[in-house]
Motif scaffolding. Structure first.
Motif, PDB file in Angstrom:
ATOM      1  N   PHE A 105       0.819  -1.220   0.000  1.00  0.00           N
ATOM      2  CA  PHE A 105       0.000   0.000   0.000  1.00  0.00           C
ATOM      3  C   PHE A 105       0.851   1.267   0.000  1.00  0.00           C
ATOM      4  N   HIS A 106       1.974   1.230   0.706  1.00  0.00           N
ATOM      5  CA  HIS A 106       2.795   2.432   0.845  1.00  0.00           C
ATOM      6  C   HIS A 106       3.423   2.883  -0.471  1.00  0.00           C
ATOM      7  N   ARG A 107       3.444   1.979  -1.496  1.00  0.00           N
ATOM      8  CA  ARG A 107       4.026   2.363  -2.780  1.00  0.00           C
ATOM      9  C   ARG A 107       3.022   2.999  -3.733  1.00  0.00           C
ATOM     10  N   LEU A 108       1.753   2.978  -3.364  1.00  0.00           N
ATOM     11  CA  LEU A 108       0.712   3.465  -4.267  1.00  0.00           C
ATOM     12  C   LEU A 108       0.650   4.986  -4.278  1.00  0.00           C
ATOM     13  N   ASP A 109       0.182   5.548  -5.386  1.00  0.00           N
ATOM     14  CA  ASP A 109       0.016   7.003  -5.433  1.00  0.00           C
ATOM     15  C   ASP A 109      -1.279   7.389  -4.719  1.00  0.00           C
ATOM     16  N   ILE A 110      -1.494   8.688  -4.571  1.00  0.00           N
ATOM     17  CA  ILE A 110      -2.601   9.161  -3.742  1.00  0.00           C
ATOM     18  C   ILE A 110      -3.966   8.759  -4.311  1.00  0.00           C
ATOM     19  N   LYS A 111      -4.101   8.721  -5.655  1.00  0.00           N
ATOM     20  CA  LYS A 111      -5.380   8.369  -6.265  1.00  0.00           C
ATOM     21  C   LYS A 111      -5.772   6.935  -5.941  1.00  0.00           C
ATOM     22  N   ILE A 112      -4.810   6.017  -6.134  1.00  0.00           N
ATOM     23  CA  ILE A 112      -5.109   4.604  -5.883  1.00  0.00           C
ATOM     24  C   ILE A 112      -5.306   4.356  -4.386  1.00  0.00           C
ATOM     25  N   ARG A 113      -4.510   5.025  -3.559  1.00  0.00           N
ATOM     26  CA  ARG A 113      -4.701   4.873  -2.106  1.00  0.00           C
ATOM     27  C   ARG A 113      -6.126   5.248  -1.713  1.00  0.00           C
ATOM     28  N   CYS A 114      -6.590   6.369  -2.231  1.00  0.00           N
ATOM     29  CA  CYS A 114      -7.933   6.837  -1.852  1.00  0.00           C
ATOM     30  C   CYS A 114      -9.017   5.919  -2.395  1.00  0.00           C
ATOM     31  N   LEU A 115      -8.789   5.338  -3.599  1.00  0.00           N
ATOM     32  CA  LEU A 115      -9.744   4.359  -4.121  1.00  0.00           C
ATOM     33  C   LEU A 115      -9.762   3.127  -3.220  1.00  0.00           C
ATOM     34  N   ALA A 116      -8.568   2.673  -2.812  1.00  0.00           N
ATOM     35  CA  ALA A 116      -8.471   1.514  -1.914  1.00  0.00           C
ATOM     36  C   ALA A 116      -9.183   1.795  -0.594  1.00  0.00           C
ATOM     37  N   ILE A 117      -9.009   2.997  -0.069  1.00  0.00           N
ATOM     38  CA  ILE A 117      -9.662   3.392   1.190  1.00  0.00           C
ATOM     39  C   ILE A 117     -11.170   3.403   1.014  1.00  0.00           C
ATOM     40  N   ALA A 118     -11.626   3.906  -0.146  1.00  0.00           N
ATOM     41  CA  ALA A 118     -13.067   3.963  -0.414  1.00  0.00           C
ATOM     42  C   ALA A 118     -13.663   2.565  -0.480  1.00  0.00           C
ATOM     43  N   VAL A 119     -12.944   1.640  -1.110  1.00  0.00           N
ATOM     44  CA  VAL A 119     -13.423   0.250  -1.181  1.00  0.00           C
ATOM     45  C   VAL A 119     -13.463  -0.365   0.219  1.00  0.00           C
ATOM     46  N   ALA A 120     -12.399  -0.133   0.996  1.00  0.00           N
ATOM     47  CA  ALA A 120     -12.327  -0.692   2.358  1.00  0.00           C
ATOM     48  C   ALA A 120     -13.431  -0.148   3.255  1.00  0.00           C
ATOM     49  N   SER A 121     -13.922   1.053   2.955  1.00  0.00           N
ATOM     50  CA  SER A 121     -14.968   1.662   3.798  1.00  0.00           C
ATOM     51  C   SER A 121     -16.276   0.890   3.754  1.00  0.00           C
ATOM     52  N   ARG A 122     -16.405  -0.047   2.787  1.00  0.00           N
ATOM     53  CA  ARG A 122     -17.606  -0.876   2.701  1.00  0.00           C
ATOM     54  C   ARG A 122     -17.594  -2.014   3.723  1.00  0.00           C
ATOM     55  N   LEU A 123     -16.457  -2.212   4.381  1.00  0.00           N
ATOM     56  CA  LEU A 123     -16.362  -3.260   5.412  1.00  0.00           C
ATOM     57  C   LEU A 123     -17.250  -2.921   6.600  1.00  0.00           C
ATOM     58  N   SER A 124     -17.668  -3.931   7.326  1.00  0.00           N
ATOM     59  CA  SER A 124     -18.533  -3.701   8.493  1.00  0.00           C
ATOM     60  C   SER A 124     -17.778  -2.998   9.620  1.00  0.00           C
ATOM     61  N   SER A 125     -16.482  -3.276   9.729  1.00  0.00           N
ATOM     62  CA  SER A 125     -15.661  -2.622  10.756  1.00  0.00           C
ATOM     63  C   SER A 125     -14.913  -1.435  10.149  1.00  0.00           C
ATOM     64  N   PRO A 126     -14.891  -0.288  10.844  1.00  0.00           N
ATOM     65  CA  PRO A 126     -14.174   0.880  10.306  1.00  0.00           C
ATOM     66  C   PRO A 126     -12.666   0.832  10.556  1.00  0.00           C
ATOM     67  N   LYS A 127     -12.206  -0.122  11.357  1.00  0.00           N
ATOM     68  CA  LYS A 127     -10.799  -0.140  11.762  1.00  0.00           C
ATOM     69  C   LYS A 127      -9.814  -0.215  10.591  1.00  0.00           C
ATOM     70  N   PRO A 128     -10.017  -1.123   9.613  1.00  0.00           N
ATOM     71  CA  PRO A 128      -9.054  -1.165   8.497  1.00  0.00           C
ATOM     72  C   PRO A 128      -8.997   0.147   7.718  1.00  0.00           C
TER      73      PRO A 128
END
Length: 641
Positions: A105-128
């Motif tokens: 994850f640390h190698r990704l640019d800001i656009k892909i990081r934010c897309l990854a974060i947006a996808v992860a936000s669909r998880l039931s737990s907010p921790k990840p």
């Protein structure tokens, strides 16, 4: 022809050797897996050309848990490829999160990081999602406003209708104590016409409270009111806590009525906050009134309520009342915690009633409540204060038997205790044990060690230790300097003592009255009273008020030298600044006049001190007896002539 390698054998089994029709692309998963060859199939992936890696292949690899394959090719995955995979996995956020973890994850640019974060936000737990947000913020890859904008784009692309991404971004900022950036996100949401959840607003308020930014909390609370964000009971409790932190206890009580008028009923936390504030400021009687108001609303006090009251009573030295409240608490069926017992134990230790303190320790054990490290720290410290060293050692052994590990405070108490009684060997053995266990000594620890070295006249070792702690980056204070200066003055090394005074200025450690008194005593010990007098003047120039010790040091210095006019002048100066002469003042003057064979004045001073209610001690009478003996001897010598 050289055979192509099989990239994902499990996929092969799942597809039953049929080409997939899921993705109608030229390079299908099937063509990536197979080619016309008679060579044996192998699972070695190292030779797979990166040009054959497609989004479809990566998605199917993720779905069949072929993480070793994804990780192997992660360095060669371009941003467009990763973005497509994340988008295709957005309905399976658990798989997307695993995919993210395998592509660094640390190698990704800001656009892909934010897309990854947006996808992860669909998880039931907010921790990840929070963890990914914190990594992104702390990496400084982009400012929070850029992160916000990129999250907004990702949110739009994925069709997320809620504000969860922005709420979590604000929460991440606050948990990292970057509340100003969280506030910036709040106003960016407002600019987009989005209303943050009240829980998000509470996080901002709570962070302002923790950082002691109470004024900012009120400004933000007013903004919530303007935006018609309805306050919850948690919001009101935070604001009551803000008022209590500001010391506005009456306003805190009035705020309860305000929240009731808005249709929100206070709870036990509301009243506990106010009761704790009253007790922490020594206003136990005021806390009792709040307790009565609490009961009148039908809200029953809990263990925290009584713990606050007991703590306030102990702080106010109302120990009997604290014990009675403790008994009442138990009668109500409330189970005391180790914290409550520790408060009582500490209260009785401070009063020197160790029998009662140990009684509570025994009671908590009987009730099945295990003593904590804090329990032992309080008791060990109390035993050291009464010089009961062997019993303190027994308690340390008992800690080990109960599986409790001494902490930084424990070692500081042990080192300080043995330093006070001059046991250098024991003090340093605990210091070495502390380091062996990876526990860093505190400033108090080092102060104790320097103190005991100074008292033992081992000033080279004391100086060496001081240099070591400076190199470690420990923030030295005036107490450490005073211990060193005292040791050097006692050993007659005034040059080193004054070099330490200069070092204090370099390190921005302001000297205090103890610093100057110690230096003055060092000068007077060597008969250099004028230099000591100049130090008194320097104290005043620095805005440090001389005390009894300062004046008595000069009076003693002049008296030992027989300069009684100067000694009396200092006494008069002492009186003019509001300090009354002490036993030490009179003893020094009487000794000086007796030395000058002026017994009449010495006797007048004796009568004066008695009239002021100051009882003479052995030193007073010894000076008078020796003085009278010298006068008689002088008369005999005169008559014989």
């Amino acid at each position: 022809m050289k055979a192509h390698k099989v990239l994902a054998p499990q996929i092969l089994r799942q597809q039953k050797l049929k080409p997939p029709v899921l993705f109608p692309h030229r390079h299908t998963l099937f063509s990536a897996l197979f080619s016309s060859t008679s060579q044996p199939i192998t699972t070695d992936q190292s030779q797979s050309p990166s040009s054959e890696i497609t989004p479809e292949l990566l998605v199917e690899s993720a779905r069949s848990s072929q993480w070793h394959f994804i990780k192997h090719h992660s360095p060669n995955l371009d941003p467009s490829l990763i973005s497509t995979v994340l988008f295709n996995l957005h309905k399976s956020p658990e798989l997307a999160l695993q995919f993210i973890s395998h592509i660094e994850f640390h190698r990704l640019d800001i656009k892909i990081r934010c897309l990854a974060i947006a996808v992860a936000s669909r998880l039931s737990s907010p921790k990840p999602t929070l963890q990914l947000l914190k990594q992104t913020i702390s990496s400084d890859i982009a400012g929070v406003s850029v992160i916000f904008d990129e999250l907004a784009l990702a949110r739009e692309r994925l069709g997320i209708s809620t504000t969860i991404l922005f709420d979590l971004l604000i929460k991440a900022c606050c948990e990292m104590k970057r509340v100003d950036e969280g506030l910036e996100c709040f106003y960016m949401m407002k600019a987009k016409g989005l209303i943050p959840k009240v829980e998000t607003c509470n996080v901002i308020l709570s962070t302002f409270l923790k950082l002691n930014k109470t004024e900012s909390a009120w400004v933000f609370y007013a903004e919530m009111f303007k935006m018609r964000i309805k306050s919850s009971i948690y919001t009101f409790n935070i604001m009551i806590n803000v008022l209590c932190k500001e010391g506005k206890l009456k306003k805190a009580k009035d705020f309860v009525e305000f929240m009731e008028n808005l249709g929100v009923n206070p709870n036990v936390v509301t009243y506990n906050t106010i009761i704790h504030a009253y007790c922490s400021r020594g206003r136990v009687d005021g806390a009792r009134l709040v307790l009565n108001a609490m009961r009148s609303k039908g809200i029953q006090p809990d263990s925290y309520t009584y713990g606050s009251l007991i703590s306030g009573m102990c702080r106010d030295k109302r120990l009997e009342e604290a014990s009675q409240t403790f008994e009442k608490m138990k009668e109500m069926g409330l189970v005391p915690s180790a914290v409550t017992y520790n408060i009582l134990i500490d209260g009785y230790c401070n009063e020197g009633d160790l029998d009662k303190a140990f009684g509570y320790r025994d009671e908590m054990v009987e009730q099945g409540i295990l003593p904590t490290v804090t329990t032992y720290n309080v008791l060990i410290h109390a035993l050291f204060m009464e010089s009961r060293m062997s019993e303190a050692d027994d308690l340390v052994k008992e800690m080990g038997e109960r599986g409790l590990v001494p902490d930084q405070i424990t070692y500081s108490i042990l080192i300080n205790g043995y330093s006070r009684c001059g046991n250098l060997k024991k003090a340093f053995s605990f210091h070495d044990e502390m380091l062996t266990k990876g526990i860093q000594p505190t400033r108090m620890t080092y102060t104790s060690l320097i103190y005991v070295l100074s008292k033992r006249n081992r000033m080279v070792e004391a100086d060496n230790l001081f240099e070591k702690i400076l190199k470690k980056g420990v923030a030295v204070d005036v107490i450490i300097f005073n211990a060193l200066i005292d040791g050097h003055c006692a050993n007659g090394n005034m040059e080193r003592a004054f070099s330490l005074l200069k070092e204090m200025d370099k390190l921005n450690v302001p000297p205090d009255d103890v610093t100057y008194n110690t230096l003055m005593q060092g000068h007077c010990r060597e008969g250099r009273v004028e230099e000591a007098r100049e130090l008194l003047n320097e104290m005043k120039r620095r805005g440090i008020k001389p005390d009894h010790v300062s004046y008595n040091t000069l009076i003693s210095g002049y008296s030992r030298r027989g300069d009684m006019k100067d000694a009396l002048r200092v006494r008069d100066e002492m009186l003019s600044t509001g300090f009354n002469p002490t036993l030490l003042t009179y003893n020094a003057l009487i000794q000086g006049f007796c030395k000058n064979q002026e017994g009449d004045i010495a006797e007048d001073l004796l009568r004066e001190m008695i009239s002021k209610g100051i009882n003479p001690d052995d030193s007073t009478y010894l000076s008078l007896i020796e003085g009278m003996g010298k006068i008689d001897q002088s008369v005999e010598n005169s008559n014989s002539c």
